[in-house]
Design an enzyme around this catalytic site. Structure first.
Site, mmCIF file in Angstrom:
data_model
loop_
_atom_site.group_PDB
_atom_site.id
_atom_site.type_symbol
_atom_site.label_atom_id
_atom_site.label_comp_id
_atom_site.label_asym_id
_atom_site.label_seq_id
_atom_site.Cartn_x
_atom_site.Cartn_y
_atom_site.Cartn_z
ATOM 1 C CG ASP A 36 -0.349 -0.223 2.549
ATOM 2 O OD1 ASP A 36 0.878 -0.443 2.610
ATOM 3 O OD2 ASP A 36 -1.074 -0.182 3.561
ATOM 4 C CG ASP A 81 6.467 5.753 6.677
ATOM 5 O OD1 ASP A 81 6.582 6.904 6.270
ATOM 6 O OD2 ASP A 81 6.347 5.483 7.888
ATOM 7 C CG PHE A 86 -0.928 8.368 9.317
ATOM 8 C CD1 PHE A 86 0.212 7.576 9.431
ATOM 9 C CD2 PHE A 86 -2.180 7.749 9.360
ATOM 10 C CE1 PHE A 86 0.110 6.200 9.600
ATOM 11 C CE2 PHE A 86 -2.284 6.378 9.529
ATOM 12 C CZ PHE A 86 -1.148 5.600 9.647
ATOM 13 C CG ASP A 98 -4.532 0.225 9.273
ATOM 14 O OD1 ASP A 98 -3.535 0.159 8.526
ATOM 15 O OD2 ASP A 98 -4.487 -0.048 10.485
HETATM 16 P P1 IMP Z 1 7.623 1.081 6.559
HETATM 17 O O1 IMP Z 1 8.092 -0.258 7.007
HETATM 18 O O2 IMP Z 1 8.009 2.152 7.541
HETATM 19 O O3 IMP Z 1 8.022 1.428 5.152
HETATM 20 O O4 IMP Z 1 6.066 1.063 6.679
HETATM 21 C C1 IMP Z 1 5.251 0.496 5.736
HETATM 22 C C2 IMP Z 1 3.899 0.182 6.356
HETATM 23 O O5 IMP Z 1 3.490 1.178 7.284
HETATM 24 C C3 IMP Z 1 2.839 0.171 5.287
HETATM 25 O O6 IMP Z 1 2.626 -1.121 4.809
HETATM 26 C C4 IMP Z 1 1.617 0.691 6.011
HETATM 27 O O7 IMP Z 1 0.892 -0.401 6.540
HETATM 28 C C5 IMP Z 1 2.144 1.521 7.142
HETATM 29 N N1 IMP Z 1 2.060 2.974 6.847
HETATM 30 C C6 IMP Z 1 3.069 3.828 6.607
HETATM 31 N N2 IMP Z 1 2.639 5.061 6.368
HETATM 32 C C7 IMP Z 1 1.287 4.989 6.456
HETATM 33 C C8 IMP Z 1 0.233 5.964 6.276
HETATM 34 O O8 IMP Z 1 0.425 7.153 5.998
HETATM 35 N N3 IMP Z 1 -1.026 5.480 6.443
HETATM 36 C C9 IMP Z 1 -1.317 4.192 6.737
HETATM 37 N N4 IMP Z 1 -0.381 3.261 6.905
HETATM 38 C C10 IMP Z 1 0.921 3.660 6.766
HETATM 39 MG MG MG Z 2 -0.941 -0.744 8.024
#
Ligand code: IMP
Ligand code: MG
Length: 178
Positions: A99, A102, A151, A158
């Protein structure tokens, strides 16, 4: 619009166009090469469901569950695989569907996990990307939209397991989580 949403960042119409264009790129790149589309649950379900119906070549689907978040809006940095592939990745070309990227922690970990397990290739298709938040190097092969450091919720994404059903992507009001 949902009462907890500040603004709509990507409308339903825009999402439709983004998904169509990603589907055509994937179709062209994989051509007649068989691949496994692997959705990361649960955030990718709406995106993956829409995307797969628009790709006009043969492929398998599977799902994985990885977790790095608690209930909050920040990644904990520690990624765990809660559900692995149900088929062997050995020698397979894998396209991960996510999705949003981040910090990059989740995909970096999942990608390495699949390569170590013997996949022939691992590519990443994400609907959204927040490049300004990256902590580990991770460059998606396909990206629907680069977004600012906000966010967001909706279209599968979610906050605390809510808002996944919204048909658009919206910025969540800060008052909901601070
Ligand atoms: P990462 O491991 O920090 O890259 O995070 C990835 C996961 O964090 C994604 O699969 C999302 O489930 C969640 N995530 C990161 N940013 C958002 C956001 O703005 N809204 C909702 N979920 C997020
Ligand atoms: Mg999530």
């Amino acid at each position: 619009m949902h009462k907890d949403v500040e603004t709509i960042l990507i409308s339903q119409k825009k999402l439709e166009n983004i998904v169509k264009s990603l589907a055509k790129q994937i179709e062209k790149d994989y051509n007649s090469k068989e691949f496994i589309m692997v959705g990361l649950l649960k955030g990718s379900i709406v995106f993956m469901a829409e995307l797969m119906t628009k790709i006009d070549i043969d492929f398998e689907i599977d799902f994985m569950v990885a977790s790095s978040y608690g209930g909050g809006t920040e990644s904990s940095g520690k990624v765990k695989i809660l559900k692995d592939l149900s088929v062997s990745p050995v020698g397979k070309d894998i396209l991960i569907i996510e999705d949003i990227v981040d910090s990059g922690n989740t995909l970096n970990f999942v990608k390495n996990h699949l390569i170590t397990a013997g996949a022939a290739s691992v590519k990443v298709c994400t609907l959204c990307d927040k490049p300004s938040r990256r902590k580990v190097p991770l460059e998606p092969d396909y990206c629907g939209a680069e977004i600012p450091d906000e966010f967001i919720v909706g279209y599968g994404l979610d906050y605390d397991e809510k808002y996944r059903n919204l048909p658009y992507i919206g910025v969540l009001k800060r008052s909901v989580y601070s």
